[in-house]
Design an enzyme around this catalytic site. Sequence first.
Site, PDB file in Angstrom:
ATOM      1  CD  GLU A 156      -3.243   0.331   2.122  1.00 24.09           C
ATOM      2  OE1 GLU A 156      -3.793  -0.786   2.130  1.00 24.09           O
ATOM      3  OE2 GLU A 156      -3.463   1.206   2.981  1.00 24.09           O
TER       4      GLU A 156
ATOM      5  CG  HIS B 286       7.500 -29.629   1.603  1.00 20.97           C
ATOM      6  ND1 HIS B 286       8.176 -30.760   1.222  1.00 20.97           N
ATOM      7  CD2 HIS B 286       8.118 -29.180   2.725  1.00 20.97           C
ATOM      8  CE1 HIS B 286       9.145 -31.005   2.089  1.00 20.97           C
ATOM      9  NE2 HIS B 286       9.130 -30.064   3.008  1.00 20.97           N
TER      10      HIS B 286
ATOM     11  CE  LYS C 195     -10.903   2.944   3.479  1.00 17.58           C
ATOM     12  NZ  LYS C 195     -10.332   3.702   4.592  1.00 17.58           N
TER      13      LYS C 195
HETATM   14  O1  PA5 Z   1      -2.965   1.885   5.965  1.00 15.75           O
HETATM   15  C1  PA5 Z   1      -4.046   2.412   5.793  1.00 15.75           C
HETATM   16  O2  PA5 Z   1      -4.204   3.623   5.863  1.00 15.75           O
HETATM   17  C2  PA5 Z   1      -5.271   1.570   5.516  1.00 15.75           C
HETATM   18  O3  PA5 Z   1      -4.980   0.245   5.331  1.00 15.75           O
HETATM   19  C3  PA5 Z   1      -6.236   1.693   6.666  1.00 15.75           C
HETATM   20  O4  PA5 Z   1      -5.638   1.214   7.836  1.00 15.75           O
HETATM   21  C4  PA5 Z   1      -7.537   0.933   6.399  1.00 15.75           C
HETATM   22  O5  PA5 Z   1      -8.079   1.300   5.161  1.00 15.75           O
HETATM   23  C5  PA5 Z   1      -8.533   1.227   7.503  1.00 15.75           C
HETATM   24  O6  PA5 Z   1      -8.763   2.602   7.582  1.00 15.75           O
HETATM   25  P1  PA5 Z   1      -9.348   3.263   8.872  1.00 15.75           P
HETATM   26  O7  PA5 Z   1      -8.394   3.082   9.995  1.00 15.75           O
HETATM   27  O8  PA5 Z   1      -9.502   4.697   8.518  1.00 15.75           O
HETATM   28  O9  PA5 Z   1     -10.651   2.603   9.152  1.00 15.75           O
END
Ligand code: PA5
Length: 466
Positions: A292, A321, A435
């Site tokens: 990410e 394996h 989202k």
């Molecule tokens: O790293 C990130 O920003 C995302 O993976 C968020 O943790 C995830 O989308 C959850 O978002 P939030 O904490 O706003 O609910």
Amino acid sequence: MEQMRIKLDFNNMLAEYVGNDGITIAEVDRLAGKIKAANQAMMQKREKMQWRDLPHNQADVVEEILAYANEIRPKIKALVVFGIGGSALGPIAVQQAIHSPYYNLSEKYRNGNPQLFVADNIDPATISHLLELVDLKDTLFSVVSKSGSTSETMAQFMIIKDILERKLGKDTARKHIVCTTDRENGNLIKIAKEEGYKTFYIPSGVGGRFSQLCPVGLLPAAICGIDIKKMLEGAAYMNELTRNDNIWQNPAYIYAILHYIAMKKGKNISVMMPYADSLKYISDWYAQLWAESLGKKYDNNGNVVNVGQTPVKALGVTDQHSQVQLYMEGPFDKIMVFVGVDDFPRDVPIPKSFEDIPSVGFLGGHSLAELLLAEQAATEYALQQSGRMNMTITLPEVNEHTIGQILYMLEVATAYAGELLNIDAFDQPGVEAGKDATYAYFGRPGYDAKRAEMEAQPKKNPKYII
Ligand code: PA5
């Protein structure tokens, strides 16, 4: 402290050891300008890197968490965390690392601590089983969302709030919910204030996937009896090690630089393969962090670059394996990161037997830890012999201190890799796009234009659905 220091062995990333496909010192030296700029950025970009201060600036927060954990622990038998992505993967990784793999199954492994369930997905079957499994009266539900608007987490929150209020009454229900969110922004903080929930805060410059060392990770860990001060001490120690401008002595920087050069050489895949069940979920947490943070369309100058490296999770010895055949002989498109442990908390001897069958008997008199370590060394050797780049992070043992170190090291490495790639490692426009599309599908106010845009797309052709 030195005794507990985690080690990074990158010999097998170098051409000297793996041959032509490896990296030369000259290739690293050629990046001098980029490295200098990245070093400076790491020191100066404070706003989005507030997670770097977490090992040092949370004395009060830690005391508040510990006080709350001590107060709540005797009252509950289970803790359910509702959160996703950065709000879930860290807590899962740390819990699996520190506690027995059978922690949830038997009180003898819990020492009076509650069971922990992290419900990150919204699979209705799983959630409904979970709600059937736990006894509401003895369960604390921890709702974690930095934005306070993530559909999955908010839906889980709405479900549990409704059930708790119907079954236990509003006043009692309130005591079964704790929230962790941004201090000012988002819906969750507004709701938490209105409803009077106990609340912990995610500092503003700490993004989801960099949040394990703030209340997101510290709260569930503390409630489950994990020593969070030690975890932060480990992170603080790694903070010192990763402030070294000399890249050859900075484990996070050299990790990132070697990955960066590997990416430039077409290694689009990075496999993390811990050789310990306790570390299996560290690679889950890391996969999100690496993917990410670095998978981006635009660079900082607005150019389309489509960069990133696909993280793959594997487990030693299990995946020897399963996946290792591909890593040994398949395309030269990946690098491997092994995560090993010197000392296992327990070992199981293999009894001497079948001495008349040498091809089985040779195992006797050793132990499972010896066998596992030998298999790890053998896999590293075989990969090196087949010219495949690999590196190894070794934890002297798995404990809060070393876990704090590895989490922090990988966070710094990821941020540094972002600098080398000249991208913003701290945003996630791709996740936000998903989202937004969900909001539009579900009719959230303000998303009509998005919905119209989606409806205008060509319809699927039934011919291609067979
Ligand atoms: O790293 C990130 O920003 C995302 O993976 C968020 O943790 C995830 O989308 C959850 O978002 P939030 O904490 O706003 O609910």
